[in-house]
Design an enzyme around this catalytic site. Structure first.
Site, PDB file in Angstrom:
ATOM      1  N   ASP A  14       1.240  -2.147   2.456  1.00  0.00           N
ATOM      2  CA  ASP A  14       1.432  -0.846   1.812  1.00  0.00           C
ATOM      3  C   ASP A  14       2.105  -0.944   0.441  1.00  0.00           C
ATOM      4  OD1 ASP A  14       0.342   0.243   4.117  1.00  0.00           O
ATOM      5  OD2 ASP A  14       2.315   0.540   5.049  1.00  0.00           O
ATOM      6  N   LYS A  17      -1.837  -1.735  -2.918  1.00  0.00           N
ATOM      7  CA  LYS A  17      -2.980  -2.586  -3.276  1.00  0.00           C
ATOM      8  C   LYS A  17      -4.217  -1.759  -3.620  1.00  0.00           C
ATOM      9  CE  LYS A  17      -2.549  -4.526   0.771  1.00  0.00           C
ATOM     10  NZ  LYS A  17      -1.286  -3.935   1.250  1.00  0.00           N
ATOM     11  N   GLY A  41      -4.726   0.523   5.489  1.00  0.00           N
ATOM     12  CA  GLY A  41      -4.947   1.863   4.945  1.00  0.00           C
ATOM     13  C   GLY A  41      -4.668   1.764   3.467  1.00  0.00           C
ATOM     14  N   HIS A  42      -5.705   1.747   2.661  1.00  0.00           N
ATOM     15  CA  HIS A  42      -5.544   1.569   1.213  1.00  0.00           C
ATOM     16  C   HIS A  42      -5.824   2.894   0.509  1.00  0.00           C
ATOM     17  CE1 HIS A  42      -6.264  -3.061   1.537  1.00  0.00           C
ATOM     18  NE2 HIS A  42      -5.256  -2.631   2.271  1.00  0.00           N
ATOM     19  N   GLN A 223      -2.867  -5.910   4.393  1.00  0.00           N
ATOM     20  CA  GLN A 223      -1.515  -6.207   4.899  1.00  0.00           C
ATOM     21  C   GLN A 223      -0.698  -6.885   3.785  1.00  0.00           C
ATOM     22  OE1 GLN A 223      -4.300  -7.173   7.414  1.00  0.00           O
ATOM     23  NE2 GLN A 223      -4.072  -4.980   7.619  1.00  0.00           N
ATOM     24  N   THR A 299      -2.405   4.758   7.777  1.00  0.00           N
ATOM     25  CA  THR A 299      -3.311   4.607   8.919  1.00  0.00           C
ATOM     26  C   THR A 299      -2.803   5.356  10.136  1.00  0.00           C
ATOM     27  OG1 THR A 299      -4.083   2.480   8.114  1.00  0.00           O
ATOM     28  CG2 THR A 299      -4.348   2.858  10.470  1.00  0.00           C
ATOM     29  N   GLY A 301       0.349   7.331  10.107  1.00  0.00           N
ATOM     30  CA  GLY A 301       1.235   8.462   9.808  1.00  0.00           C
ATOM     31  C   GLY A 301       2.683   8.198  10.185  1.00  0.00           C
ATOM     32  N   LYS A 330       5.444   1.742  -7.540  1.00  0.00           N
ATOM     33  CA  LYS A 330       6.389   2.720  -7.003  1.00  0.00           C
ATOM     34  C   LYS A 330       7.796   2.626  -7.602  1.00  0.00           C
ATOM     35  CE  LYS A 330       5.210   4.586  -3.098  1.00  0.00           C
ATOM     36  NZ  LYS A 330       4.748   4.971  -1.739  1.00  0.00           N
ATOM     37  N   ASP A 332       8.723   4.357  -9.950  1.00  0.00           N
ATOM     38  CA  ASP A 332       9.077   5.770 -10.197  1.00  0.00           C
ATOM     39  C   ASP A 332       9.937   6.339  -9.074  1.00  0.00           C
ATOM     40  OD1 ASP A 332       6.443   5.318  -8.897  1.00  0.00           O
ATOM     41  OD2 ASP A 332       6.556   7.475  -8.506  1.00  0.00           O
TER      42      ASP A 332
HETATM   43  P1  GDP Z   1      -1.842  -0.337   0.331  1.00  0.00           P
HETATM   44  O1  GDP Z   1      -2.016  -0.459   1.798  1.00  0.00           O
HETATM   45  O2  GDP Z   1      -1.170  -1.541  -0.272  1.00  0.00           O
HETATM   46  O3  GDP Z   1      -3.112   0.004  -0.400  1.00  0.00           O
HETATM   47  O4  GDP Z   1      -0.832   0.867   0.092  1.00  0.00           O
HETATM   48  P2  GDP Z   1      -0.905   2.321   0.821  1.00  0.00           P
HETATM   49  O5  GDP Z   1      -2.005   3.091   0.204  1.00  0.00           O
HETATM   50  O6  GDP Z   1      -0.891   2.177   2.292  1.00  0.00           O
HETATM   51  O7  GDP Z   1       0.515   2.901   0.440  1.00  0.00           O
HETATM   52  C1  GDP Z   1       0.909   3.110  -0.872  1.00  0.00           C
HETATM   53  C2  GDP Z   1       1.240   4.595  -1.054  1.00  0.00           C
HETATM   54  O8  GDP Z   1       1.908   4.782  -2.274  1.00  0.00           O
HETATM   55  C3  GDP Z   1      -0.010   5.464  -1.152  1.00  0.00           C
HETATM   56  O9  GDP Z   1       0.300   6.735  -0.651  1.00  0.00           O
HETATM   57  C4  GDP Z   1      -0.287   5.512  -2.649  1.00  0.00           C
HETATM   58  O10 GDP Z   1      -0.999   6.668  -3.027  1.00  0.00           O
HETATM   59  C5  GDP Z   1       1.103   5.530  -3.211  1.00  0.00           C
HETATM   60  N1  GDP Z   1       1.300   4.828  -4.483  1.00  0.00           N
HETATM   61  C6  GDP Z   1       0.666   3.732  -4.976  1.00  0.00           C
HETATM   62  N2  GDP Z   1       1.231   3.355  -6.163  1.00  0.00           N
HETATM   63  C7  GDP Z   1       2.232   4.222  -6.397  1.00  0.00           C
HETATM   64  C8  GDP Z   1       3.225   4.330  -7.443  1.00  0.00           C
HETATM   65  O11 GDP Z   1       3.295   3.544  -8.371  1.00  0.00           O
HETATM   66  N3  GDP Z   1       4.111   5.371  -7.340  1.00  0.00           N
HETATM   67  C9  GDP Z   1       4.093   6.263  -6.312  1.00  0.00           C
HETATM   68  N4  GDP Z   1       5.000   7.230  -6.292  1.00  0.00           N
HETATM   69  N5  GDP Z   1       3.180   6.178  -5.325  1.00  0.00           N
HETATM   70  C10 GDP Z   1       2.278   5.167  -5.352  1.00  0.00           C
HETATM   71  P1  IMO Z   2      -2.229  -2.395   4.531  1.00  0.00           P
HETATM   72  O1  IMO Z   2      -3.472  -3.190   4.224  1.00  0.00           O
HETATM   73  C1  IMO Z   2       1.504  -2.094   6.750  1.00  0.00           C
HETATM   74  C2  IMO Z   2       1.632  -3.919  10.735  1.00  0.00           C
HETATM   75  C3  IMO Z   2       1.733  -2.989  11.918  1.00  0.00           C
HETATM   76  C4  IMO Z   2       2.472  -3.892  12.894  1.00  0.00           C
HETATM   77  C5  IMO Z   2       1.888  -5.265  12.624  1.00  0.00           C
HETATM   78  C6  IMO Z   2       0.733  -5.650  13.538  1.00  0.00           C
HETATM   79  O2  IMO Z   2      -2.416  -0.932   4.490  1.00  0.00           O
HETATM   80  O3  IMO Z   2      -1.086  -2.888   3.716  1.00  0.00           O
HETATM   81  P2  IMO Z   2      -1.780  -4.851  13.888  1.00  0.00           P
HETATM   82  O4  IMO Z   2      -2.385  -3.492  13.950  1.00  0.00           O
HETATM   83  O5  IMO Z   2      -2.298  -5.704  12.797  1.00  0.00           O
HETATM   84  O6  IMO Z   2      -1.808  -5.540  15.219  1.00  0.00           O
HETATM   85  O7  IMO Z   2      -0.211  -4.584  13.587  1.00  0.00           O
HETATM   86  O8  IMO Z   2       1.414  -5.209  11.283  1.00  0.00           O
HETATM   87  N1  IMO Z   2       0.498  -3.627   9.835  1.00  0.00           N
HETATM   88  C7  IMO Z   2       0.620  -3.069   8.618  1.00  0.00           C
HETATM   89  N2  IMO Z   2       1.706  -2.576   7.984  1.00  0.00           N
HETATM   90  N3  IMO Z   2       0.315  -2.090   6.124  1.00  0.00           N
HETATM   91  C8  IMO Z   2      -0.780  -2.599   6.738  1.00  0.00           C
HETATM   92  O9  IMO Z   2      -1.949  -2.738   6.097  1.00  0.00           O
HETATM   93  C9  IMO Z   2      -0.668  -3.083   8.059  1.00  0.00           C
HETATM   94  N4  IMO Z   2      -1.533  -3.608   8.943  1.00  0.00           N
HETATM   95  C10 IMO Z   2      -0.814  -3.955  10.020  1.00  0.00           C
HETATM   96  O10 IMO Z   2       2.465  -1.840  11.608  1.00  0.00           O
HETATM   97  O11 IMO Z   2       3.842  -3.939  12.581  1.00  0.00           O
HETATM   98 MG    MG Z   3      -1.595   0.645   3.523  1.00  0.00          MG
END
Ligand code: GDP
Ligand code: IMO
Ligand code: MG
Length: 425
Positions: A14, A17, A41-42, A223, A299, A301, A330, A332
């Site tokens: 998270d 990416k 969850g991207h 991840q 993914t 919540g 992030k 900011d």
């Molecule tokens: P990922 O799994 O690495 O793609 O990241 P996620 O999408 O799961 O989580 C990142 C969260 O931060 C999402 O809700 C994005 O919309 C948000 N986000 C990404 N870059 C920034 C940033 O620079 N600032 C803020 N405030 N939010 C961001």
């Molecule tokens: P993205 O690509 C954050 C965490 C789960 C759990 C552990 C194992 O959005 O960054 P799994 O479902 O793989 O058996 O869970 O890994 N986890 C993540 N945490 N971002 C993810 O993906 C994750 N994918 C798995 O919360 O602790």
């Molecule tokens: Mg994510």
């Protein structure tokens, strides 16, 4: 010929990416996912709309770009169908620019049930899995029992499916866990038909041919490094190699073909699920980061655990991946904190450690360096030279400590909230 650039997370996932891949896609021809599955969850955002992708690479919103789902990915057909349907509803035509590796493994309904059974049986020591069936599917892959996308078109597909399902049923008896794969089969098999309507390819041949033709490829990690099956905080990890080497095995490209390694990290840390997190702030500071950063899982919540930036962990991730460029996201969210803390080491049993020990269960007391924060809201800034001095100091300190340049600064979820330091141009 261009080498393949790899973008991956340096923390516990998270890191942002999805947003960064979307921003970088115009510079590439192919975006390729190499591991993980619907546990990812991207998110990416443009025109005030947020999109969350689980299986599909984050290049999908750019026409003419090929989005490849590599052999290292595990696919739940139902999740894939849901994602493609949502894209079609907004006018994106995913069938035209997604290809799926025949060697990618399939997540069966019984894999998801096994995931839930395993987590339930662990009680307090549960991993906090996303319950998408990731662990059991990779277990069947390495156990040489799995079903792959290419099996869909083989005459004995149903036979193989039933054989594996029956095997899972036997395991479920040991868990004394009650849920029936049949409850989910209708939806699963109709989603299999959707997959069948996509291009299923020998992706290792395709990607190597494209590279030879001079196409530019960006490999998109899921991840983060600290969730890697080998180098993460085992057993609180996912079941794939999330690191740079995973791009080679998950796509079929040679290590010598890897170009830049782009490491994405948040200006602070978050973790969702169980496991060690030395700089976690289970207090008002953490709550403020969660609320300002909207730290709730894309993914599941679930609220994300929040804490200060952990430099020893970041340096470890840089070492394992051979990161050549850093991308900070992030930052900011830290606006308005009077004092910022960065962990520079840990104290444990009277000793000072500069890296995470093998025994991740031992209590670590972080050693912090304090830095002055910035009060201005930086989220609307689009020029590096307008960033507050304290902000630049924070970035400079990270660069000095890691020895790797920060080449992109993300200041908001939207595509446009992205700033490039002058040295990166
Ligand atoms: P990922 O799994 O690495 O793609 O990241 P996620 O999408 O799961 O989580 C990142 C969260 O931060 C999402 O809700 C994005 O919309 C948000 N986000 C990404 N870059 C920034 C940033 O620079 N600032 C803020 N405030 N939010 C961001
Ligand atoms: P993205 O690509 C954050 C965490 C789960 C759990 C552990 C194992 O959005 O960054 P799994 O479902 O793989 O058996 O869970 O890994 N986890 C993540 N945490 N971002 C993810 O993906 C994750 N994918 C798995 O919360 O602790
Ligand atoms: Mg994510």
């Amino acid at each position: 010929m261009h080498k393949v650039d790899v973008l991956l997370g340096l923390q516990w996932g998270d890191e942002g990416k999805g947003k960064i891949v979307d921003v970088l896609t115009p510079d590439y021809d192919v975006i390729a996912r190499f591991q993980g599955g619907p546990n990812a969850g991207h998110s990416l955002e443009f025109n005030q709309v947020k999109h969350v992708l689980h299986t599909i690479p984050s290049g999908i919103f750019h026409k003419e770009k090929l989005n490849l789902i590599g052999n290292g990915v595990v696919i739940d057909p139902v999740v894939f169908h849901r994602e493609t349907k949502a894209l079609e509803e907004m006018g994106v035509l995913p069938r035209e620019n997604i290809v799926i590796s025949k060697k990618a493994h399939l997540i069966l309904p019984s894999h998801r049930i096994l995931d839930a059974a395993s987590e339930t049986s662990k009680g307090e020591t549960r991993i906090g899995s996303t319950l998408k069936g990731i662990g059991p599917t990779y277990m069947d892959k390495t156990g040489r029992n799995g079903l792959r996308v290419g099996d869909i078109i083989m005459p004995d597909f149903i036979e193989k499916y039933n054989y594996l399902k029956d095997k899972h049923r036997e395991i479920l008896k040991l868990y004394d866990y009650h849920d029936e794969p049949e409850n989910y089969e209708e939806e699963w098999f109709s989603a299999i038909e959707v997959i069948r309507s996509y291009q299923m390819v020998d992706s290792e041949h395709l990607i190597n041919r494209l590279i030879k033709e001079g196409k530019k490829v960006l490999a998109e990690g899921a991840q983060g490094t600290l969730l890697d099956i080998d180098f993460g905080s085992y057993p609180y990890v996912t079941s794939s190699n999330t690191i740079c080497a995973g791009a080679c095995t998950g796509l079929g490209i040679a290590p010598s073909m890897i170009g830049e390694v782009l490491g994405v990290f948040k200006a602070y840390c978050t973790r969702v699920g169980g496991g060690p997190f030395p700089t976690e702030q289970e207090n008002e500071t953490g709550a403020r980061m969660r609320s300002q950063g909207n730290e709730f899982g894309s993914t599941t919540g679930r609220p994300r655990r929040c804490g200060w930036l952990d430099l020893p962990a970041l340096k470890y991730s840089i070492m394992i991946n051979g990161v050549t460029r850093l991308i900070i996201t992030k930052a900011d969210v830290l606006s308005g904190f009077d004092t910022l803390k960065i962990c520079t080491g840990y104290k444990s049993k009277g000793e000072v450690l500069d890296s995470l020990p093998f025994d991740t269960a031992q209590l670590l007391e972080p050693i912090y360096r304090e830095m002055k924060g910035w009060s201005d809201d930086v989220s609307k800034i689009n020029d590096y030279t307008r960033l507050p001095g304290e902000f630049i100091n924070y970035i400079d300190y990270i660069e000095k400590e890691t020895g790797v340049p920060v080449t992109i600064i993300s200041l908001g979820p939207d595509r446009t909230a992205t700033v490039y330091p002058p040295s990166s141009r």
